[in-house]
Motif scaffolding. Structure first.
Motif, mmCIF file in Angstrom:
data_model
loop_
_atom_site.group_PDB
_atom_site.id
_atom_site.type_symbol
_atom_site.label_atom_id
_atom_site.label_comp_id
_atom_site.label_asym_id
_atom_site.label_seq_id
_atom_site.Cartn_x
_atom_site.Cartn_y
_atom_site.Cartn_z
ATOM 1 N N TYR A 195 -6.478 0.485 1.928
ATOM 2 C CA TYR A 195 -5.422 1.475 1.779
ATOM 3 C C TYR A 195 -6.076 2.772 1.325
ATOM 4 O O TYR A 195 -6.762 2.784 0.295
ATOM 5 N N VAL A 227 -0.124 1.330 -4.116
ATOM 6 C CA VAL A 227 -0.468 0.264 -3.181
ATOM 7 C C VAL A 227 0.600 -0.832 -3.204
ATOM 8 O O VAL A 227 1.009 -1.344 -2.161
ATOM 9 N N TYR A 279 3.614 0.235 -1.305
ATOM 10 C CA TYR A 279 3.414 0.092 0.130
ATOM 11 C C TYR A 279 3.601 -1.356 0.580
ATOM 12 O O TYR A 279 4.227 -1.625 1.610
#
Length: 359
Positions: free
Chosen positions: A313, A338, A341
């Motif tokens: 990422y 993260v 996401y």
């Protein structure tokens, strides 16, 4: 990916009310470099070497500035972006109105809720500064592929709780035997405009909390359903029943464009019932050149029940495990961006089985 923040209201910048010793325990789970990076422009760490000393320095700043408008704003950003995901299991629960949990917790008499094996205490409820992650969401329409920009919220509220085991534990302290109630901190995470409630903490404590809360029909948790990561036949192990959505492990790996570091699956054989393999970032079966190993892996990826997935990422590498109870477990520190996401992909995965199964 990009992020955007909105200005906080005066109400959102109210005084923080953490108990220092519990806050210190929470911050001690953060990597030293994360603590330094976030506060290095405000605090002088030049003569400080250890993580404990850095935590103490941040706590000291909190003690003297927790009524300061600018400091409170930055501290809430610190909680939102850096603190909440440090080496925790994350269980995802579907609720139509996750914020109803805040009202319920605030209604506890003496800030206490009795579980079956633990007594739960409210530490703090924090209204976090609003921040969004902008994501590219591809959509297929006929033969054309369109991209829709969608915002997904970072945590907007965090409920910090402490679970105290009702059964005492005894340990030696020098020559004396001391009795105490072991305690564990965990958090409930709410995101704006998203019907996903997250509970982050050790399974035994979280299970006792949720299973007790669900018993009360007037409790918001009575309407909870689970996002279960794994196979449908394993959903009976889920933290919450019935199931809202089942996400296959391999589907989540593909959505992240990730790779397997470890995988476990029921294995067809006379003696073997489960097989687990440790891998070197396997993205595709064609990457394995050994025919025998490839044949085994082909069986494993059909319906993995546990796995460790690595992915990139923003040009950095991260990994997480899937728990046997269908949650995410971050063995190493992962930034909140993260996790946001990953939650987004779980919510929008095309390979999610929707239903109301119960175990």
């Amino acid at each position: 990916m990009s992020t955007s923040s909105s200005k906080s209201s005066l109400k959102n910048q109210s005084k923080l009310e953490f108990k220092e010793h519990l806050l210190a325990r929470r911050l001690s789970r953060l990597p030293k470099e994360i603590l330094v990076k976030f506060w290095e422009q405000d605090l002088d760490f030049s003569k400080i070497k250890s993580r404990d000393e850095i935590v103490s320095r941040v706590i000291f700043e909190y003690q003297i500035k927790n009524k300061n408008f600018e400091f409170v704003g930055k501290f809430k950003n610190f909680l939102r972006d850096a603190v909440l995901t440090a080496r925790e299991a994350d269980y995802l629960i579907s609720l139509a109105d996750p914020s109803s949990i805040v009202d319920w917790v605030r209604s506890w008499e003496n800030n206490r809720f009795m579980g079956q094996n633990y007594t739960f205490y409210l530490h703090a409820i924090v209204e976090l500064n609003q921040k969004y992650l902008e994501v590219n969401q591809p959509r297929s329409k006929g033969k054309e592929s369109q991209t829709k920009i969608k915002q997904v919220s970072f945590p907007s509220q965090a409920i910090f709780l402490v679970g105290s085991r009702q059964e005492k534990k005894e340990e030696l302290n020098g020559l004396e035997v001391v009795s105490f109630h072991p305690t564990t901190e965990f958090e409930i995470i709410i995101r704006k405009d998203l019907d996903i409630l997250e509970i982050r903490g050790p399974y035994q404590v979280v299970r006792d909390f949720v299973s007790t809360a669900i018993l009360d029909n007037d409790n918001p948790f009575s309407a909870a359903r689970s996002y279960f990561i794994g196979e449908a036949e394993d959903a009976k192990k889920s933290l919450v029943k019935p199931i809202r959505q089942i996400v296959k492990i391999d589907s989540l790996k593909r959505a992240l464009d990730g790779a397997y570091k470890r995988i476990a699956s029921p294995f067809p054989g006379i003696k073997a019932s489960m097989f687990e393999a440790t891998l070197e970032d396997l993205r595709d079966l064609d990457e394995e050149t050994n025919p025998e190993a490839k044949a085994i892996l082909k069986e494993l990826v059909k319906n993995p029940v546990k796995g460790n997935i690595s992915f990139s990422y923003e040009q950095k590498k991260y990994s997480f495990s899937i728990t046997k109870t269908g949650g995410l477990f971050f063995r190493e520190y992962v930034p909140e961006e993260v996790v946001t996401y990953i939650v987004y992909l779980i919510k929008l995965s095309d390979n999610i089985q929707d239903g109301t199964q119960s175990g």
